[in-house]
Design a protein around this motif. Structure first.
Motif, PDB file in Angstrom:
ATOM      1  N   GLU A 267       4.204   4.701   2.004  1.00 51.75           N
ATOM      2  CA  GLU A 267       4.660   5.047   0.657  1.00 51.75           C
ATOM      3  C   GLU A 267       3.992   6.335   0.149  1.00 51.75           C
ATOM      4  O   GLU A 267       4.655   7.195  -0.421  1.00 51.75           O
TER       5      GLU A 267
ATOM      6  N   LEU B 275       5.812   9.918  -0.843  1.00 49.08           N
ATOM      7  CA  LEU B 275       5.626  10.585  -2.141  1.00 49.08           C
ATOM      8  C   LEU B 275       5.225  12.049  -1.951  1.00 49.08           C
ATOM      9  O   LEU B 275       5.716  12.940  -2.641  1.00 49.08           O
TER      10      LEU B 275
ATOM     11  N   GLY C 100      -5.757  -0.460  -6.853  1.00 51.42           N
ATOM     12  CA  GLY C 100      -4.425  -0.861  -7.303  1.00 51.42           C
ATOM     13  C   GLY C 100      -3.571   0.256  -7.862  1.00 51.42           C
ATOM     14  O   GLY C 100      -2.504  -0.001  -8.407  1.00 51.42           O
ATOM     15  N   ILE C 101      -4.005   1.493  -7.764  1.00 50.79           N
ATOM     16  CA  ILE C 101      -3.185   2.605  -8.267  1.00 50.79           C
ATOM     17  C   ILE C 101      -2.282   3.133  -7.148  1.00 50.79           C
ATOM     18  O   ILE C 101      -1.081   3.274  -7.314  1.00 50.79           O
TER      19      ILE C 101
ATOM     20  N   SER D   7      -0.397   2.997  -3.497  1.00 43.18           N
ATOM     21  CA  SER D   7       0.210   1.976  -2.652  1.00 43.18           C
ATOM     22  C   SER D   7      -0.490   1.927  -1.286  1.00 43.18           C
ATOM     23  O   SER D   7      -0.806   2.957  -0.714  1.00 43.18           O
TER      24      SER D   7
ATOM     25  N   LEU E 156       0.226  11.164  -5.374  1.00 41.58           N
ATOM     26  CA  LEU E 156      -0.025   9.925  -4.626  1.00 41.58           C
ATOM     27  C   LEU E 156       0.120   8.669  -5.479  1.00 41.58           C
ATOM     28  O   LEU E 156       0.466   7.607  -4.975  1.00 41.58           O
ATOM     29  N   ALA E 157      -0.159   8.786  -6.771  1.00 39.35           N
ATOM     30  CA  ALA E 157      -0.130   7.611  -7.645  1.00 39.35           C
ATOM     31  C   ALA E 157       1.292   7.192  -8.002  1.00 39.35           C
ATOM     32  O   ALA E 157       1.510   6.083  -8.498  1.00 39.35           O
ATOM     33  N   GLY E 158       2.261   8.029  -7.771  1.00 38.74           N
ATOM     34  CA  GLY E 158       3.651   7.680  -8.101  1.00 38.74           C
ATOM     35  C   GLY E 158       3.760   7.253  -9.556  1.00 38.74           C
ATOM     36  O   GLY E 158       3.153   7.851 -10.439  1.00 38.74           O
ATOM     37  N   ASN E 159       4.496   6.160  -9.787  1.00 38.22           N
ATOM     38  CA  ASN E 159       4.698   5.672 -11.158  1.00 38.22           C
ATOM     39  C   ASN E 159       3.407   5.210 -11.819  1.00 38.22           C
ATOM     40  O   ASN E 159       3.316   5.159 -13.040  1.00 38.22           O
ATOM     41  N   ASN E 160       2.440   4.846 -10.979  1.00 32.00           N
ATOM     42  CA  ASN E 160       1.188   4.330 -11.542  1.00 32.00           C
ATOM     43  C   ASN E 160       0.328   5.406 -12.187  1.00 32.00           C
ATOM     44  O   ASN E 160      -0.731   5.103 -12.735  1.00 32.00           O
TER      45      ASN E 160
ATOM     46  N   LYS F  92      -1.192   4.988 -15.588  1.00 31.30           N
ATOM     47  CA  LYS F  92      -2.371   4.142 -15.850  1.00 31.30           C
ATOM     48  C   LYS F  92      -3.653   4.982 -15.898  1.00 31.30           C
ATOM     49  O   LYS F  92      -4.687   4.519 -16.364  1.00 31.30           O
TER      50      LYS F  92
HETATM   51  C1  LIG Z   1       1.585   0.783  -8.294  1.00 32.79           C
HETATM   52  O1  LIG Z   1       0.639  -0.266  -8.313  1.00 32.79           O
HETATM   53  C2  LIG Z   1       1.119  -1.500  -7.821  1.00 32.79           C
HETATM   54  C3  LIG Z   1       0.029  -2.536  -8.060  1.00 32.79           C
HETATM   55  O2  LIG Z   1      -1.167  -2.165  -7.456  1.00 32.79           O
HETATM   56  C4  LIG Z   1       1.462  -1.334  -6.341  1.00 32.79           C
HETATM   57  O3  LIG Z   1       1.944  -2.536  -5.816  1.00 32.79           O
HETATM   58  C5  LIG Z   1       2.498  -0.241  -6.200  1.00 32.79           C
HETATM   59  O4  LIG Z   1       2.753  -0.018  -4.842  1.00 32.79           O
HETATM   60  C6  LIG Z   1       2.036   1.045  -6.860  1.00 32.79           C
HETATM   61  N1  LIG Z   1       3.117   2.020  -6.878  1.00 32.79           N
HETATM   62  C7  LIG Z   1       3.018   3.211  -6.282  1.00 32.79           C
HETATM   63  C8  LIG Z   1       4.207   4.096  -6.419  1.00 32.79           C
HETATM   64  O5  LIG Z   1       2.036   3.571  -5.706  1.00 32.79           O
END
Ligand SMILES: *[C@@H]1O[C@H](CO)[C@@H](O)[C@H](O)[C@H]1NC(C)=O
Ligand SMILES: *[C@@H]1O[C@H](CO)[C@@H](O)[C@H](O)[C@H]1NC(C)=O
Ligand SMILES: *[C@@H]1O[C@H](CO)[C@@H](O)[C@H](O)[C@H]1NC(C)=O
Length: 421
Positions: free
Chosen positions: A48, A52, A138-139, A141, A176-180, A183
């Motif tokens: 993932e 990205l 958890g940020i 994937s 790298l964090a994508g949608n996260n 946060k």
């Molecule tokens: C965002 O965080 C969730 C929970 O840790 C994770 O499962 C998900 O893969 C993450 N999304 C990305 C785009 O990294």
């Protein structure tokens, strides 16, 4: 968005990615995780984080050496051999993302990705004079690696960037964090003068870790002094006594996960490796496995003798330490800690010093963002550094610190100067 140097090299982002145990999946590239039995196996899709980066314009061009199954802090396996430190070839590059650390340090690449469950990003970054960030848990994937990460291990395992220039950390993390990314507070302005700085010089007395080397301590002192003199910060030395039990806490946390055993991963999930037999074979040079990998599966067996009560005791200790850190650091504090007790040791030495990785591993179980920053070279010409830690979701504070540390102490240093001088 990335550092000018990358644009000079190419209009595109040049990217070296680690196949980590991470055996990070990159479509069409090797996905061996350093296992002889996986020779020739290629990834059939992108991880993932790789997808990205690709979407952001990156072109992955190589994968590099790791330790067997990425569970050791030297990069040596029976498929590709041993990676040597560009600052001193008699020393280790660290691991598991050692090939990446080496390529960056030797100026063979500018940015890369690794994954970190105990220091696999930060240890090679430290040994090779570059930046390495394990972000808040958890940020990013963890999807798309070999062997796959069991859900229960994800709170402690994180992908993250390694790079030569501090200015690349933020744009990399944003991608790298994508949608996260929402946060984190990556665009928040940080006024360094308003930060609180805490530190510890060592783990407080674990008998199994090496005493912190005076030059590693010196590097941290220099950094503290810099912030005191230039930003009016009064660094506060703290004494978190449970830090000395970090190894037991890490082990106990790992025992609570439902991740498949290392012995089963060594045979790709087809039963379990017969550890004692393999050790015997190894003695006669008949094993496909490296000594640290066999040793780890043996260690895992011994570890399971720990009573459930003891495991619970250390799990709770870790949870308390996590609260202590959260309270201490809040949204305006950073914690400085040696990334490792000593500069890169010689090849094979880590076998006798394996607990030393707790200096990084403790922040995996605490789930905090931790960033290794280079701070010059030792008298022997090998990299020194400091580890900057913040409370959860405050990765931006560590980045602000890294930028200032780079400005003050020069950041990445070309290893060829070491030879010329
Ligand atoms: C965002 O965080 C969730 C929970 O840790 C994770 O499962 C998900 O893969 C993450 N999304 C990305 C785009 O990294
Ligand atoms: C990987 O290991 C091989 C064999 O020792 C070595 O020739 C090569 O330079 C290493 N590559 C990296 C990037 O570490
Ligand atoms: C940063 O904080 C210091 C101390 O609170 C203050 O004096 C200074 O004006 C601030 N700088 C900026 C750019 O806001």
């Amino acid at each position: 968005v990335f550092s000018p140097l990358i644009y000079e090299c190419s209009r595109y982002l040049i990217l070296f990615v680690n196949p980590h145990f991470v055996s990070l999946c990159i479509l069409g590239l090797v996905l061996s995780a350093g296992l002889v039995s996986r020779k020739g196996v290629k990834a059939e899709e992108d991880a993932e984080v790789v997808a990205l980066l690709r979407k952001a314009g990156a072109i992955p061009i190589a994968v590099s050496n790791v330790s067997e199954l990425c569970m050791w802090w030297e990069s040596n396996n029976n498929l590709y051999g041993r990676t040597r430190n560009p600052y001193d070839t008699s020393r280790t590059v660290g691991g598991s993302s050692g090939g990446e650390g080496c390529l960056l340090g030797a100026a063979g690449s500018v940015i890369s990705i690794g994954s970190d469950i105990g220091g696999s990003i930060r240890i090679p970054a430290f040994f090779n004079c570059v930046f390495g960030l394990k972000p808040t848990s958890g940020i990013l994937s963890n999807a798309g690696k070999y062997p796959p990460a069991h859900e229960s291990i994800c709170p402690y395992l994180s992908m993250g960037p390694l790079c030569r220039y501090a200015s690349d950390l933020k744009p990399l993390l944003k991608v790298l964090a994508g949608n996260n990314v929402s946060k984190l507070h990556l665009d928040k302005k940080v006024n360094l003068s308003q930060l609180k700085v805490y530190y510890m010089d060592n783990d407080g007395g674990n008998p199994h870790t090496t005493k912190v080397h005076p030059e590693v301590l010196g590097a941290q002192k220099k950094v503290l002094l810099h912030f005191e003199n230039n930003f009016g910060i009064k660094p506060l030395k703290v004494s978190l006594i449970n830090m000395k039990s970090a190894f037991k806490m890490w082990n106990s946390k790992m025992m609570m996960t439902k991740h498949p055993s290392f012995a089963s991963e060594m045979v790709e999930g087809n039963g379990e490796l017969n550890t004692y037999m393999e050790l015997l074979k190894w003695c006669f040079k008949l094993s496909d496995h490296t000594f640290p990998a066999i040793g780890l599966s043996l260690f895992e067996k011994l570890r399971s003798c720990q009573s459930p009560e003891e495991t619970q005791y250390f799990v709770e200790m870790c949870d308390r330490l996590q609260l202590e850190f959260q309270e201490l650091l809040g949204d305006d504090g950073v914690f400085l800690y040696p990334p490792h007790p000593e500069p890169a040791p010689c090849h094979n030495e880590p076998v006798f010093k394996f607990s030393n990785c707790v200096y990084t591993a403790v922040f995996n179980i605490l789930q905090l963002p931790a960033l290794q920053c280079p701070v010059g070279l030792s008298q022997a010409g090998v990299p020194l550094g400091v580890q900057v830690v913040a409370a959860k979701y405050n990765d931006h504070l560590t980045l602000a610190f890294a930028t200032e540390i780079e400005k003050a102490f020069g950041g990445w240093i070309n290893p060829s100067n070491v030879v010329v001088n």
